[in-house]
Design an enzyme around this catalytic site. Sequence first.
Site, PDB file in Angstrom:
ATOM      1  CE  LYS A  79      -4.071   1.858   2.451  1.00 51.00           C
ATOM      2  NZ  LYS A  79      -4.952   1.696   3.632  1.00 51.00           N
ATOM      3  CB  SER A 154      -8.307   3.440   2.667  1.00 45.11           C
ATOM      4  OG  SER A 154      -7.433   2.800   3.582  1.00 45.11           O
ATOM      5  CB  SER A 178      -8.519   0.592   5.543  1.00 45.05           C
ATOM      6  OG  SER A 178      -9.201   1.823   5.513  1.00 45.05           O
TER       7      SER A 178
END
Lengths: 488, 479
Positions: A79, A154, A178
């Site tokens: 990420k 996310s 997330s």
Amino acid sequence: MELFEMTAASLSEKLRKKECSAVEITRSALTQIEKKEEQIGSFVTVCEERALKKAEEVDKKIAAGEQLSPLAGIPVGVKDNICTEGTLTTCSSKMLYNFVPPYNATVVDKLENADAVIIGKCNMDEFAMGSSCETSYFKKTKNPWNPDYVPGGSSGGSASCVSAGEAVLALGSDTGGSIRLPASYCGVVGLKPTYGSVSRYGLVAFASSLDQIGPLGRSVEDVANLYAVICGRDPMDATSAVREYGAFGSQISRSVKGLRIGIPKEYFGDGVDPEIKSAVMNSIDMLVKEGAETVSVSLPSTDYALSAYYIISSAEASSNLARFDGVKYGYRAEGYANLTDMYEKTRSEGFGDEVKRRIMLGTFVLSSGFYDAYYKRAKQMQQKIAQEYAEAFSQCDLILTPTSPSTAFQIGERTDDPLKMYAADICTVTVNIAGLPAISVPCGTASNGLPIGLQMIGPKFSEQLLFNAAGCFENLCGGFGVAPAMRG
Amino acid sequence: MNYEMTIGLEVHAELNTATKIYCGCKNAFGAEVNSNCCPICTGMPGTLPTLNEKVVEYAVKMGHALNCKINPVSKQDRKNYFYPDLPKAYQISQFDIPLCENGYLDVMVDEKGNTKRIGVTRIHIEEDAGKLLHDESFAGSLVDFNRCGVPLIEIVSEPDMHSSAEAKAYLETIKSILQYIDISDCKMQEGSIRCDINVSVCRPGEPMGTRCEMKNVNTFSGAVRAIEYEAKRQIEVLEAGGVIHQETRRWDDAKGQNFLLRSKEDSHDYRYFPEPDLLTIVIDEEKIWRLKDELPELPNQKLKRYMESYGLPHFDANLLTENPDKAAFFESCVDKNNCKTKNISNWLLGDVSRILNEKNLSLADTALTPEKLTDMIALIEKGTISVTAGKTVLEEIIFSEKTPEQVVKEKGLAQISDTGALAAIVQSVLEANPKSIADYKGGKTNVIGFLIGQCMRQSKGQGNPAVLKELIEKQIENC
């Protein structure tokens, strides 16, 4: 089955048996990226050179007969809020559009020491604020099951790259859901570890007391093996727990015999899509047939969790994101009159709407005169929720809920309605508030053809138990895999 | 009209730990710009602080020295504000639960050794910020992050002081304690001690007036000037029928004036909240007591002891105990037990201090040892050398490895006490000054000083003045 579709466990086996090379595995993923990336948009940066270099190193180790880690030669997406030395780390924000950290996050060091191949930096909601991956400054990531739908957020890019076969595993971060939400939307396995079990050093902070890095993959064993690599005490993170961890992946029992499964009625209310309710209840029935028992439990403060979560996380975010002021790195506005003007222009232009909304909310709740009414009460609510979980776990071993009240929604469907967007996290936030571990595993598809997620929540540091139960369920489902449209 | 002033002080002292408070960078002054910093102390994205435990220990020691209650559990908080020298845009400090609370300090307020008790509200730990640099070759400001993360303690007093002299005595005592427990370099010119000053005035018997705060006063003499100026300013406002508004003012020592920085309405809302990246600070009881046991004798206790057991006047005791090195040197001298304590004090505070001041040195920079100094004083006391010769010996032994005896021998400084050798000198001096003999006989006995001086001159300073005096008196009588 092509290499990019396989699990890390089977690829590792192939490497050991010299049935393929690490470079071939990486190339297979890179080819899939080449084919699908334009449609899916999982990555902010694809690290082709870095990945191939690492894969070559792994092949040399194999040739030299060295012992291999289960992650050696396995393509992993990271990420883009996790710092990678020498590689762009943007948090999907204009504010950090050019930020190249001079240091690795602890988890990245651990990945590299385990010879994992970092294949790219995954797109995300800006600074991890969002549930759809739509607040990214760079691009909107699409759901590999249906590109009209969001991948969830996310960690949307982390889930989509695994689901699309662009990577075998990925790291995400989970502050209110997330990792689990996009895992459920994209039909992959995602673990939010116990707070303090994975170092946050090098994770660009959103809400420090809730953030936790965790693994996503297409099998429980893969997720467990990645977790085994990244967990552990880190002296660089004062909040990391001092304890020893097991091997996880190799110890999965895949048995639920005698396991007491808690079912909290608050997670099966009217807000939850009936299709999802029945998919989750079916899954529970399957586990009961395997020898588990069910217990009714109650988490009465769940209704207040979302409010408490948005107060605490926004308060911390307003402080954590204050350092992005244009002075030292990242974006700086042009044409400012003085220091204050430089701050205002830089922050107005560098942050997107959702980030600004949370900074304003957080600044407000910490302001003198409002602190006691908001922040302090939210912290009290946090304690209450943790206490209710503790009481529930005196009656059961694990708690099962839906990961989200609905399947993935359409791109653009909720962007104008922040409250509706926030509601996607309703089943996941309490876990962060209480610092617990939880895993989301696919448990079927809805009539719209999109995957449904089953969430298993355990007491602190019960990851092995989660892997055991999730592994049993995985067997019952016959395994998970790359999204149908992405297969080779 | 009479006014009473009330003063409260917030003293910030940089601690002399080896490394910074939240990272492994060296805690050192004067390094090349931005060479003593890392991703952590410059607040780069994703980095995290970890607390240097030494900082806690140092602060607890200061807490004990100032008679504070030590909180076994305290927490760290974020103080949020934007400024380019603060790279995280928040300072990690302590807000509602500081390490130390509710202490006091007894400050010597007169030469008799009377003290006044000043309340210490709290002591907390925090990190220092960087420094802005302004260079003519560059239009904007530059930032040096070397000072970022240097550990500080903030010592907050109660508003218990009522004159600039009391404030100065408080500051000097704090400085001296910091040096005694060796937790701060106390180098004022490097900004290692700074203070914020709160001043208010009121008519005697009336409630305390509204206070104004002056930020970042860097010297104690500056603090005195700032207090006097602010009290005068407030009195003038009140006398003119005005009202004092609570505000923050900036003291400009060069101009000798202060200027409005911000009014109460514009004051910052720091939005303090618990620092989520750090755990609460827990110190066990055993450690709290161990740190107390480690405290040395503090300057006030020492001063009292010097007056009581050595019989020294307050003036001497005060100067000797000013810093721990001087006091330790003095005590080693006394331990030699070969000369008078008062003479040691006189030499240390007199010629030794003069030489050190002239050369801007400290005792540790010289070759002087307690043995050498007391041996020299003993030579004077025994009459082997004169006081004048002693000064010559000191100039030598302070910068060389030579012993006083060696210097006396080399330079032929031994005093002549042999009456036979001195009688001839006395005789020739008396012959040359018949008028002085007459004056002496006429009752002006103080001419004897002149005659001794003449004899000393002829003996090239080596005559023993006491022996000379005796000889002169005897010979005049015989005249």
